[in-house]
Scaffold this active site. Structure first.
Site, PDB file in Angstrom:
ATOM      1  N   ASP A   1       7.119   3.665   3.497  1.00 43.55           N
ATOM      2  CA  ASP A   1       7.356   4.767   4.424  1.00 43.55           C
ATOM      3  C   ASP A   1       8.864   4.789   4.722  1.00 43.55           C
ATOM      4  O   ASP A   1       9.647   5.328   3.951  1.00 43.55           O
ATOM      5  CB  ASP A   1       6.496   4.499   5.659  1.00 43.55           C
ATOM      6  CG  ASP A   1       6.504   5.618   6.666  1.00 43.55           C
ATOM      7  OD1 ASP A   1       6.655   6.776   6.263  1.00 43.55           O
ATOM      8  OD2 ASP A   1       6.353   5.345   7.874  1.00 43.55           O
TER       9      ASP A   1
ATOM     10  N   ARG B   1     -10.056   1.481   6.635  1.00 47.35           N
ATOM     11  CA  ARG B   1      -9.621   0.716   5.460  1.00 47.35           C
ATOM     12  C   ARG B   1     -10.682   0.716   4.362  1.00 47.35           C
ATOM     13  O   ARG B   1     -10.381   0.559   3.184  1.00 47.35           O
ATOM     14  CB  ARG B   1      -9.335  -0.745   5.839  1.00 47.35           C
ATOM     15  CG  ARG B   1      -8.103  -0.945   6.696  1.00 47.35           C
ATOM     16  CD  ARG B   1      -7.743  -2.424   6.720  1.00 47.35           C
ATOM     17  NE  ARG B   1      -6.900  -2.796   7.836  1.00 47.35           N
ATOM     18  CZ  ARG B   1      -5.571  -2.721   7.857  1.00 47.35           C
ATOM     19  NH1 ARG B   1      -4.925  -2.269   6.806  1.00 47.35           N
ATOM     20  NH2 ARG B   1      -4.885  -3.094   8.911  1.00 47.35           N
TER      21      ARG B   1
ATOM     22  N   ASP C   1      -4.971   1.841   7.129  1.00 50.43           N
ATOM     23  CA  ASP C   1      -5.709   2.024   8.375  1.00 50.43           C
ATOM     24  C   ASP C   1      -5.004   2.947   9.356  1.00 50.43           C
ATOM     25  O   ASP C   1      -3.806   3.211   9.249  1.00 50.43           O
ATOM     26  CB  ASP C   1      -5.915   0.668   9.070  1.00 50.43           C
ATOM     27  CG  ASP C   1      -4.645   0.176   9.769  1.00 50.43           C
ATOM     28  OD1 ASP C   1      -3.590   0.141   9.118  1.00 50.43           O
ATOM     29  OD2 ASP C   1      -4.711  -0.151  10.970  1.00 50.43           O
TER      30      ASP C   1
ATOM     31  N   ASP D   1       0.828  -1.205   0.000  1.00 47.25           N
ATOM     32  CA  ASP D   1       0.000   0.000   0.000  1.00 47.25           C
ATOM     33  C   ASP D   1       0.868   1.262   0.000  1.00 47.25           C
ATOM     34  O   ASP D   1       0.686   2.163  -0.803  1.00 47.25           O
ATOM     35  CB  ASP D   1      -0.982   0.009   1.192  1.00 47.25           C
ATOM     36  CG  ASP D   1      -0.310  -0.295   2.531  1.00 47.25           C
ATOM     37  OD1 ASP D   1       0.921  -0.506   2.568  1.00 47.25           O
ATOM     38  OD2 ASP D   1      -1.022  -0.307   3.558  1.00 47.25           O
TER      39      ASP D   1
END
Ligand code: IMP
Length: 180
Positions: free
Chosen positions: A102, A164, A158, A99
């Site tokens: 980071d 979500r 989330d 997703d």
């Protein structure tokens, strides 16, 4: 969507177009090569479900689920495999679908593990990339959007298990997590 808690960053329509673009790039790049798409649960499941339907070459799929080792992962980046792949990846072209990238610690670790298992290639496709937070040298091969250092939710992402199901990618307002 509760607009008192979030600001929309990318609408469902914008995401659909972006996912189409990614799907056709991936289809062209892997044409005739064979492809195994590996989704990282849970965050990637919405993105992955849409992405594979935009890929029009033969492909297989599998899932992995990982969790970080708490505080130690901050430095080591070590993750615990909660659910491993169901099949061998030897000799396969693996495309890891995530997703968001980071710090990059999770994907750095996963890529290493997969390479050790003798696959032909490992590439990364993420919907969102936050390069300003990077602590590990991960460079995704396919990126939907590059975003600044903001906490986002929706489209599979989330905060404390929530949001979500939001169809858009949204910025979570600081007032929400500051109240926790
Ligand atoms: P990394 O190892 O720091 O790259 O961790 C990536 C994982 O952290 C993602 O798969 C998400 O589960 C989580 N994450 C990082 N940034 C966000 C965010 O803005 N919203 C929701 N989850 C995030």
């Amino acid at each position: 969507m509760n607009l008192e808690e979030v600001d929309v960053l990318y609408t469902a329509e914008e995401i659909r177009e972006k996912v189409k673009e990614l799907g056709s790039k991936i289809s062209a790049d892997y044409e005739g090569e064979g492809l195994l798409v590996v989704g990282i649960l849970k965050g990637a499941f919405v993105f992955m479900a849409d992405l594979i339907r935009e890929i029009d070459i033969p492909m297989e799929l599998d899932f992995m689920s990982v969790s970080s080792y708490g505080a130690s992962s901050e430095t080591s980046g070590e993750v615990r495999i909660m659910k491993d792949l169901d099949f061998s990846i030897e000799g396969k072209n693996v495309l890891v679908v995530e997703d968001i990238v980071d710090t990059g610690l999770t994907l750095n670790y996963i890529s290493k593990i997969l390479k050790q298992r003798g696959c032909s290639s490992v590439k990364i496709c993420c919907l969102l990339d936050k390069p300003s937070r990077r602590r590990s040298p991960v460079i995704p091969d396919y990126i939907g959007y590059t975003i600044p250092d903001q906490f986002v939710v929706g489209y599979g992402l989330d905060y404390a298990g929530h949001y979500r199901n939001y169809p858009a990618v949204c910025i979570l307002k600081p007032s929400v997590y500051m109240n926790d």
